[in-house]
Design a protein around this motif. Structure first.
Motif, PDB file in Angstrom:
ATOM      1  N   LEU A 255      -3.962  24.560  78.534  1.00 56.34           N
ATOM      2  CA  LEU A 255      -4.280  24.123  80.104  1.00 56.34           C
ATOM      3  C   LEU A 255      -3.521  23.167  80.492  1.00 56.34           C
ATOM      4  CD1 LEU A 255      -5.721  24.841  82.713  1.00 56.34           C
ATOM      5  CD2 LEU A 255      -7.408  23.551  81.843  1.00 56.34           C
ATOM      6  N   PRO A 256      -2.030  23.280  80.944  1.00 52.95           N
ATOM      7  CA  PRO A 256      -1.531  22.117  81.457  1.00 52.95           C
ATOM      8  C   PRO A 256      -1.992  22.111  83.132  1.00 52.95           C
ATOM      9  CG  PRO A 256       0.092  23.856  80.836  1.00 52.95           C
ATOM     10  CD  PRO A 256      -1.245  24.147  80.786  1.00 52.95           C
ATOM     11  N   TYR A 262      -8.052  17.544  85.304  1.00 55.09           N
ATOM     12  CA  TYR A 262      -8.939  17.587  83.938  1.00 55.09           C
ATOM     13  C   TYR A 262     -10.175  16.506  84.464  1.00 55.09           C
ATOM     14  CZ  TYR A 262      -4.763  19.027  81.799  1.00 55.09           C
ATOM     15  OH  TYR A 262      -3.560  19.701  81.376  1.00 55.09           O
ATOM     16  N   LEU A 279     -10.270  25.097  74.167  1.00 56.71           N
ATOM     17  CA  LEU A 279      -9.020  24.346  74.554  1.00 56.71           C
ATOM     18  C   LEU A 279      -8.610  23.757  73.412  1.00 56.71           C
ATOM     19  CD1 LEU A 279      -9.897  22.820  78.017  1.00 56.71           C
ATOM     20  CD2 LEU A 279      -8.117  24.777  77.746  1.00 56.71           C
ATOM     21  N   ALA A 282      -3.674  20.125  76.115  1.00 58.47           N
ATOM     22  CA  ALA A 282      -3.541  19.867  77.366  1.00 58.47           C
ATOM     23  C   ALA A 282      -2.258  18.865  77.868  1.00 58.47           C
ATOM     24  CB  ALA A 282      -4.839  18.951  78.113  1.00 58.47           C
ATOM     25  N   THR A 284       0.080  16.993  80.783  1.00 57.89           N
ATOM     26  CA  THR A 284      -0.114  16.393  81.849  1.00 57.89           C
ATOM     27  C   THR A 284       0.963  15.542  82.244  1.00 57.89           C
ATOM     28  OG1 THR A 284      -1.615  15.322  83.549  1.00 57.89           O
ATOM     29  CG2 THR A 284      -1.412  14.291  81.206  1.00 57.89           C
ATOM     30  N   MET A 297     -10.292  12.925  77.564  1.00 58.81           N
ATOM     31  CA  MET A 297      -9.930  14.427  77.417  1.00 58.81           C
ATOM     32  C   MET A 297     -10.072  14.872  75.860  1.00 58.81           C
ATOM     33  SD  MET A 297      -6.724  14.232  80.021  1.00 58.81           S
ATOM     34  CE  MET A 297      -5.949  15.761  79.543  1.00 58.81           C
ATOM     35  N   ALA A 303      -9.266  18.729  73.178  1.00 56.73           N
ATOM     36  CA  ALA A 303      -7.982  19.143  73.017  1.00 56.73           C
ATOM     37  C   ALA A 303      -6.880  17.855  72.756  1.00 56.73           C
ATOM     38  CB  ALA A 303      -7.619  19.580  74.360  1.00 56.73           C
ATOM     39  N   VAL A 305      -3.746  16.185  73.799  1.00 53.33           N
ATOM     40  CA  VAL A 305      -2.994  15.761  75.248  1.00 53.33           C
ATOM     41  C   VAL A 305      -1.841  15.085  74.932  1.00 53.33           C
ATOM     42  CG1 VAL A 305      -3.284  14.289  77.010  1.00 53.33           C
ATOM     43  CG2 VAL A 305      -5.345  15.057  75.853  1.00 53.33           C
TER      44      VAL A 305
END
Length: 502
Positions: A255-256, A262, A279, A282, A284, A297, A303, A305
């Motif tokens: 999930l970007p 977030y 997840l 991520a 970002t 996060m 997840a 990151v």
């Protein structure tokens, strides 16, 4: 590596076969769907090299339309779903699109009606082919039944790696939109690089909230899944309860999105009621990411990151890697990716990029292309940054006035150009100011003409009728004068400093 989009669609069907590809379609069915769209486009007399505009939110039909247009040898021209009819018409007109696939009424807006009104006002005819999605989708596909599959396959086979795959329009510092052209080989190479660093595989289910009209949603989304075998799960509009429900129901692994996505998920009062444990990744960027947010996060979402840096002209230029610590992820954009070289120009500190996946150039604008890409082949990004001893890039400022509102680039000159059309405005200046939810929002400083008066609500309402919502200033200050330098240029740094001081 596969170097045309049609070849990638065929290769994915061969390599991933019955694996899930798009909602309930397998990769074999994705190929069949793309071929069916291609046959319909051929039936509607679109020729190789013609341009197809696509103005619609994320959906399975968007993916099929995009892949099908490439399969038919067309060039895709995505249109920002937040654009007004006037803005969309400009993109369609300047791209010379002969076809248009457009969403029906969506979020209370009838885009086709708005586009027709703009076209009537400008005296500009709409493209030869106009299909409204979803109401006319089945009828559109049915027209392709008269075209043999072999004719569509021949079109796909004739596409070359250096053909223009897509033209994505993005505004420049002058406010005039520019069409960024990319070849098939470039779009796919960037997608493959992103997928490789992200570790995408057929085991992944990728929730694509990033708009498909954006280079990231198209290339690090659709095409990255195509080359890796990951399943695409489109979401038309980010909605926190719906996104959380999708993560649980679809067992989303990737999930970007911008940092606000977030925080919205983690801070929602119903977060504990949803299972987000699937997840694993991520990705970002587009704004400052506090190290504490990265740690949160990783802890609350479970997840990994990563952060990345790119622009439409280069898509993904740098990216963090798995195993990078929280401070590196938060305070840098990672190191070079997708074959790019990165260097910092002196003096000034501008970030320069060079590599095989940089854009071909701006559509019908050789002067702007020459300004962006120097004789040495370096793309001047307009961002100021620094490289550490590991080659990790940190963006520190912008040479351009552009600011980022909710993950979308806003170019003040474009807003100022719109304000210049408001009766009573003598001069204006627009800057981005900090906002806890959207990162930055616009503030317009307006000087009225002698004898004229304007209220904040009048100015904002005027902008709403001419600009996409994220471009509309959130606050207006009417002034007697603005600060200028000796050549008459507004000194925006003084306005920014004043705004920062509260």
């Amino acid at each position: 590596m596969t170097s045309t989009v049609p070849a990638a669609v065929i290769g994915a069907a061969r390599d991933f076969g019955s694996s899930p590809a798009l909602e309930r379609l397998t990769f074999e069915q994705l190929l069949a769907g793309a071929r069916r769209v291609a046959r319909a486009l051929i039936a509607d007399r679109l020729r190789p090299g013609d341009r197809l505009a696509l103005w619609a939110p994320n959906s399975a039909q968007w993916v099929l339309a995009a892949l099908g247009s490439s399969y038919a040898g067309l060039t895709l021209v995505p249109v920002n779903t937040r654009f007004t009819g006037v803005e969309a018409l400009d993109v369609i007109q300047r791209s010379g699109a002969r076809g248009l696939l457009i969403t029906g009424p969506f979020l209370g807006v009838d885009r086709l009606a708005a586009l027709r009104a703009a076209a009537d006002a400008e005296g500009f005819p709409l493209p030869h082919l106009v299909v409204e999605i979803p109401s006319q989708w089945d009828e559109f596909l049915a027209r392709g039944a008269e075209v043999p599959e072999g004719e569509a396959d021949a079109r796909a086979a004739a596409v070359t790696p250096d053909d223009v795959a897509d033209i994505l329009f993005t505004s420049g510092t002058t406010g005039r939109s520019k069409g960024v052209m990319s070849a098939h080989r470039q779009s796919l190479a960037v997608a493959a690089a992103w997928a490789g660093i992200a570790g995408l595989s057929p085991d992944d289910r990728y929730l694509v909230v990033n708009p498909f009209f954006n280079s990231f949603g198209l290339k690090a989304g659709i095409l990255a899944c195509l080359v890796s075998g990951a399943a695409i799960v489109p979401q038309a509009v980010f909605d926190v309860p719906r996104t959380m429900a999708l993560i649980g129901a679809e067992r989303i692994t990737v999930l970007p999105g911008p940092p606000t996505l977030y925080t919205s998920l983690m801070d929602h009062p119903d977060a504990a009621r949803h299972d987000l444990s699937s997840l694993r990744l991520a990705v970002t960027g587009a704004a400052t990411v506090p190290p504490a947010l990265v740690e949160r996060m990783r802890k609350e979402l479970g997840a990994d990151v990563l952060t990345a840096y790119g622009l439409t002209e280069a898509v993904v230029a740098t990216m963090c890697r798995a195993g990078d610590d929280a401070r590196t992820v938060a305070e840098t954009c990672g190191r070079a990716a997708a074959g790019f070289e990165v260097r910092i120009a002196e003096p000034g500190g501008e970030v320069l990029l060079r590599g095989p996946n940089m854009m071909l150039g701006y559509l019908d604008d050789p002067e702007a292309t020459a300004e962006a890409i120097d004789a040495g082949g370096w793309l001047h990004t307009g961002d100021i940054g620094r490289l550490d001893e590991r080659g990790y890039l940190t963006i520190t400022d912008r040479l351009k006035d552009m600011y980022i509102c909710g993950g979308f680039n806003v170019y003040p000159a474009e807003v100022e150009r719109a304000l210049a059309r408001l009766p009573g405005v003598a001069e204006s200046a627009v800057i981005g100011v900090a906002d806890p939810r959207l990162g930055e929002v616009g503030r317009a400083y307006v000087v009225c003409r002698p004898g004229a008066t304007l209220t904040e609500s009048e100015v904002i309402e005027f902008c709403r009728g001419r600009l996409a919502g994220y471009k509309v200033p959130r606050s207006i200050e009417v002034r007697k004068e603005l600060p200028h330098n000796a050549s008459g240029k507004v000194l925006k740094y003084l306005l920014r400093a004043e705004a920062a001081d509260g």
